[in-house]
Motif scaffolding. Sequence first.
Motif, PDB file in Angstrom:
ATOM      1  N   MET A  30       4.505   8.913  17.745  1.00 50.03           N
ATOM      2  CA  MET A  30       4.518   7.564  18.363  1.00 50.03           C
ATOM      3  C   MET A  30       4.948   6.827  17.256  1.00 50.03           C
ATOM      4  N   THR A  31       5.595   5.710  17.825  1.00 44.71           N
ATOM      5  CA  THR A  31       6.112   4.372  16.820  1.00 44.71           C
ATOM      6  C   THR A  31       5.324   3.669  16.743  1.00 44.71           C
ATOM      7  N   SER A  32       5.000   3.099  15.560  1.00 43.86           N
ATOM      8  CA  SER A  32       3.830   2.091  15.288  1.00 43.86           C
ATOM      9  C   SER A  32       4.330   1.236  14.075  1.00 43.86           C
ATOM     10  N   PHE A  33       3.655   0.342  13.541  1.00 48.36           N
ATOM     11  CA  PHE A  33       3.854  -0.559  12.349  1.00 48.36           C
ATOM     12  C   PHE A  33       4.366   0.178  11.232  1.00 48.36           C
ATOM     13  N   TRP A  34       3.769   1.406  10.950  1.00 51.61           N
ATOM     14  CA  TRP A  34       4.253   2.403  10.045  1.00 51.61           C
ATOM     15  C   TRP A  34       5.707   2.415   9.893  1.00 51.61           C
ATOM     16  N   ASN A  35       6.494   2.574  11.007  1.00 51.67           N
ATOM     17  CA  ASN A  35       7.968   2.622  11.109  1.00 51.67           C
ATOM     18  C   ASN A  35       8.802   1.467  10.591  1.00 51.67           C
ATOM     19  N   ASP A  36       7.946   0.289  10.595  1.00 49.90           N
ATOM     20  CA  ASP A  36       8.747  -0.966  10.074  1.00 49.90           C
ATOM     21  C   ASP A  36       8.283  -1.558   8.688  1.00 49.90           C
ATOM     22  N   LEU A  37       7.738  -0.779   8.078  1.00 50.81           N
ATOM     23  CA  LEU A  37       7.312  -1.120   6.550  1.00 50.81           C
ATOM     24  C   LEU A  37       8.438  -1.015   5.780  1.00 50.81           C
ATOM     25  N   PRO A  38       8.296  -1.923   4.701  1.00 50.25           N
ATOM     26  CA  PRO A  38       9.358  -1.684   3.721  1.00 50.25           C
ATOM     27  C   PRO A  38       9.103  -0.647   2.746  1.00 50.25           C
ATOM     28  N   GLN A  39      10.081  -0.171   2.117  1.00 48.88           N
ATOM     29  CA  GLN A  39       9.699   1.145   1.111  1.00 48.88           C
ATOM     30  C   GLN A  39      10.148   0.827  -0.241  1.00 48.88           C
ATOM     31  N   PRO A  40       9.301   0.986  -1.063  1.00 46.65           N
ATOM     32  CA  PRO A  40       8.006   1.705  -0.902  1.00 46.65           C
ATOM     33  C   PRO A  40       7.062   0.540  -0.474  1.00 46.65           C
ATOM     34  N   ILE A  95       1.202   7.782  -2.755  1.00 47.59           N
ATOM     35  CA  ILE A  95       0.371   8.049  -3.826  1.00 47.59           C
ATOM     36  C   ILE A  95      -0.603   7.106  -4.381  1.00 47.59           C
ATOM     37  N   ASN A  96      -1.765   7.852  -4.545  1.00 46.33           N
ATOM     38  CA  ASN A  96      -2.866   6.887  -5.381  1.00 46.33           C
ATOM     39  C   ASN A  96      -3.405   7.706  -6.424  1.00 46.33           C
ATOM     40  N   GLY A  97      -4.126   6.802  -7.606  1.00 49.63           N
ATOM     41  CA  GLY A  97      -4.456   7.344  -8.697  1.00 49.63           C
ATOM     42  C   GLY A  97      -4.143   6.624  -9.863  1.00 49.63           C
ATOM     43  N   ASP A  98      -4.658   5.906 -10.747  1.00 41.28           N
ATOM     44  CA  ASP A  98      -4.445   5.239 -11.890  1.00 41.28           C
ATOM     45  C   ASP A  98      -2.981   4.270 -11.736  1.00 41.28           C
ATOM     46  N   ILE A  99      -2.858   4.003 -10.549  1.00 41.39           N
ATOM     47  CA  ILE A  99      -1.647   2.915 -10.582  1.00 41.39           C
ATOM     48  C   ILE A  99      -2.088   1.504 -10.931  1.00 41.39           C
ATOM     49  N   ARG A 100      -1.314   0.968 -11.780  1.00 39.73           N
ATOM     50  CA  ARG A 100      -1.901  -0.342 -12.234  1.00 39.73           C
ATOM     51  C   ARG A 100      -1.409  -1.503 -11.496  1.00 39.73           C
ATOM     52  N   ASP A 101      -0.157  -1.515 -10.864  1.00 32.73           N
ATOM     53  CA  ASP A 101       0.385  -2.724 -10.378  1.00 32.73           C
ATOM     54  C   ASP A 101       1.366  -2.428  -9.472  1.00 32.73           C
ATOM     55  N   ARG A 102       2.259  -3.529  -8.986  1.00 27.01           N
ATOM     56  CA  ARG A 102       3.383  -3.180  -8.073  1.00 27.01           C
ATOM     57  C   ARG A 102       4.410  -2.681  -9.274  1.00 27.01           C
ATOM     58  N   GLU A 103       4.698  -3.079 -10.312  1.00 27.45           N
ATOM     59  CA  GLU A 103       5.747  -2.450 -11.133  1.00 27.45           C
ATOM     60  C   GLU A 103       5.623  -1.244 -11.425  1.00 27.45           C
ATOM     61  N   HIS A 104       4.330  -0.768 -11.713  1.00 31.09           N
ATOM     62  CA  HIS A 104       3.929   0.676 -12.049  1.00 31.09           C
ATOM     63  C   HIS A 104       4.408   1.272 -10.719  1.00 31.09           C
ATOM     64  N   GLY A 105       3.827   0.927  -9.733  1.00 28.05           N
ATOM     65  CA  GLY A 105       4.255   1.627  -8.287  1.00 28.05           C
ATOM     66  C   GLY A 105       5.647   1.948  -7.995  1.00 28.05           C
ATOM     67  N   LEU A 106       6.679   0.886  -8.377  1.00 28.86           N
ATOM     68  CA  LEU A 106       7.891   0.941  -8.079  1.00 28.86           C
ATOM     69  C   LEU A 106       8.397   2.013  -9.245  1.00 28.86           C
ATOM     70  N   GLU A 107       8.069   2.045 -10.522  1.00 19.89           N
ATOM     71  CA  GLU A 107       8.445   2.969 -11.383  1.00 19.89           C
ATOM     72  C   GLU A 107       8.219   4.335 -10.948  1.00 19.89           C
ATOM     73  N   ILE A 108       6.827   4.651 -10.173  1.00 22.78           N
ATOM     74  CA  ILE A 108       6.917   5.790  -9.831  1.00 22.78           C
ATOM     75  C   ILE A 108       7.587   6.369  -8.747  1.00 22.78           C
ATOM     76  N   THR A 109       8.064   5.312  -7.840  1.00 19.09           N
ATOM     77  CA  THR A 109       8.717   5.887  -6.675  1.00 19.09           C
ATOM     78  C   THR A 109      10.265   5.895  -7.153  1.00 19.09           C
ATOM     79  N   ARG A 110      10.465   5.251  -8.425  1.00 24.17           N
ATOM     80  CA  ARG A 110      11.835   5.764  -8.882  1.00 24.17           C
ATOM     81  C   ARG A 110      12.160   6.963  -9.441  1.00 24.17           C
ATOM     82  N   LYS A 111      10.965   7.347 -10.106  1.00 26.19           N
ATOM     83  CA  LYS A 111      10.901   8.578 -10.652  1.00 26.19           C
ATOM     84  C   LYS A 111      10.729   9.818  -9.806  1.00 26.19           C
ATOM     85  N   HIS A 112      10.146   9.692  -8.494  1.00 27.01           N
ATOM     86  CA  HIS A 112       9.845  10.538  -7.605  1.00 27.01           C
ATOM     87  C   HIS A 112      10.428  10.034  -6.463  1.00 27.01           C
ATOM     88  N   PRO A 113      11.648  10.359  -6.028  1.00 31.70           N
ATOM     89  CA  PRO A 113      12.083   9.924  -4.675  1.00 31.70           C
ATOM     90  C   PRO A 113      11.613  10.768  -3.687  1.00 31.70           C
TER      91      PRO A 113
END
Length: 347
Positions: free
Chosen positions: A1-11, A204-222
């Motif tokens: 089913m389509t929902s708001f999840w499909n329209d979210l920015p990534q990450p 992903i969840n666990g020990d993530i400090r802030d937005r910049e840290h999250g963006l770093e994780i997504t860059r390292k892990h496509p």
Amino acid sequence: MTSFWNDLPQPFFILAPMEAVTDVVFRHVVKQAGAPDIFFTEFANATGWVHAGDKAIAGRLIKTDDEQPLIAQIWGGEPGDMEAFAKHCAKLGFNGIDINMGCPAKSAIKSGGAALIRRPDIAIAAIDAAKKSGLPVSVKTRLGYTYVDEWREWLTAILKQDIVNLTIHLRTKKEMSKVAAHYELIDEIVKLRDEIAPQTLLTINGDIRDREHGLEITRKHPGVNGIMIGRGVFSDPFCFRRAIELSSVEEAVTGASSPVSRTPKEYSEAEYSSTIHHKSELIALLHYHLDLFDHYQPTLGRPFETLKRFFKIYIRDFDGAKELREKLMHTTTTDEVRLAIANIRDL
């Protein structure tokens, strides 16, 4: 089913569900400080609601229309109860259902939470039951119950259920939060998701400090689609804020839809300076929290004592902060708190 999840920015970024923390009051505090893309409620027990009604969930599903999208996080081990409760959440206007399959608390693992890791049959039945609500269903879980190497078999079972999003706290139930999150497994988990359910989003969840840290994780892990921050918000209530928002802090923190009586003009420019950890801004955010608590307390019915766990968020990193926190722990009303902090607003 389509929902708001499909329209979210990534990450996309999510405020994690935290018991006795992410109620309607604190969600609004975080929203004003710098909103995530998705909000989750506290944990609400399906069986408790089925047998005792709203009093069993103690305000955990109280929400407002300006919290969008908002996901009801539910837990339990009885599929029939999960179905009934999920349908109730749909009637209340929630945007989705998330099933908690990772909470390690003793009260939760009696009939749900991380206990479902050992009962994949019940976990699968719970997902199927929640889907009958018509809302998109997601799951939040851990790598395993006792051992890290349980992750592959467990996540395989869940990914086969065609859920919209899988959030993984990168620890086991046994590890609680006592060890570092297992970031080394992220790429293998992405590969497993891609093989089994490429349509399922991965958070992903666990020990993530802030937005910049999250963006770093997504860059390292496509392949990682979302980042969930929980305890990080206690270290930095502005953790979701984008850099571009720093030039318009007053607008970001005093939205016109605020349900409290104070107007944006009552907060000085100094209180919302563009330095995100500036003391004045933290104190202003505490004042906002107090206003929200007063506004919602008659509906929530939560005692003043529940506020005290939040003081460490705001009273920190300046001379005298420890002494002031100790003083605040002896207050009994929001007015006493306001009086105690009145003299530091201009420091």
